[in-house]
Design a protein around this motif. Structure first.
Motif, PDB file in Angstrom:
ATOM      1  N   GLY A   1       0.779  -1.150  -0.053  1.00 19.37           N
ATOM      2  CA  GLY A   1       0.031  -0.101  -0.028  1.00 19.37           C
ATOM      3  C   GLY A   1       0.747   1.236   0.165  1.00 19.37           C
ATOM      4  O   GLY A   1       2.006   1.143  -0.717  1.00 19.37           O
ATOM      5  N   ARG A   2       0.138   2.256   0.562  1.00 21.36           N
ATOM      6  CA  ARG A   2       1.147   3.418   0.644  1.00 21.36           C
ATOM      7  C   ARG A   2       2.000   3.825   2.130  1.00 21.36           C
ATOM      8  O   ARG A   2       2.451   4.698   2.584  1.00 21.36           O
ATOM      9  N   GLU A   3       1.385   3.158   2.970  1.00 24.14           N
ATOM     10  CA  GLU A   3       1.667   3.188   4.634  1.00 24.14           C
ATOM     11  C   GLU A   3       2.181   2.141   5.330  1.00 24.14           C
ATOM     12  O   GLU A   3       2.329   2.335   6.706  1.00 24.14           O
ATOM     13  N   TYR A   4       2.390   0.919   4.672  1.00 26.62           N
ATOM     14  CA  TYR A   4       3.324  -0.124   5.490  1.00 26.62           C
ATOM     15  C   TYR A   4       4.536  -0.304   5.044  1.00 26.62           C
ATOM     16  O   TYR A   4       4.917  -0.632   4.044  1.00 26.62           O
TER      17      TYR A   4
END
Length: 56
Positions: free
Chosen positions: A29-32
Motif C-alpha cells: 500500500g502507501r503506508e506499510y
C-alpha cells in the motif's frame, strides 16, 4: 493523546515524508513499511506527543 486529535493527519504526513526522505518505500500500500523503520516512526510519534503535551 493521539486519539481524537485533529492533527493526526499532519502526523501521518510527517511520518510518510520522513520515510520518503530516508529513501524508504512502502512494502504494501502507501503506508506499510518494513519493520526496520519502526524505530524512526516511533521516535517521530514520541516527539509529536511530547510536543502536544507541552502545549496542552
Amino acid at each position: 493523546m493521539i486519539e481524537g486529535n485533529p492533527e493526526v493527519r499532519e502526523l501521518e504526513n510527517a511520518c510518510l515524508a520522513a520515510m520518503r526522505g530516508a529513501g524508504e518505500t512502502p512494502v504494501r500500500g502507501r503506508e506499510y513499511f518494513h519493520m526496520s523503520t519502526l524505530g524512526t516512526i516511533l521516535d517521530l510519534v514520541d516527539d509529536w506527543t511530547d510536543t502536544d503535551r507541552q502545549t496542552s
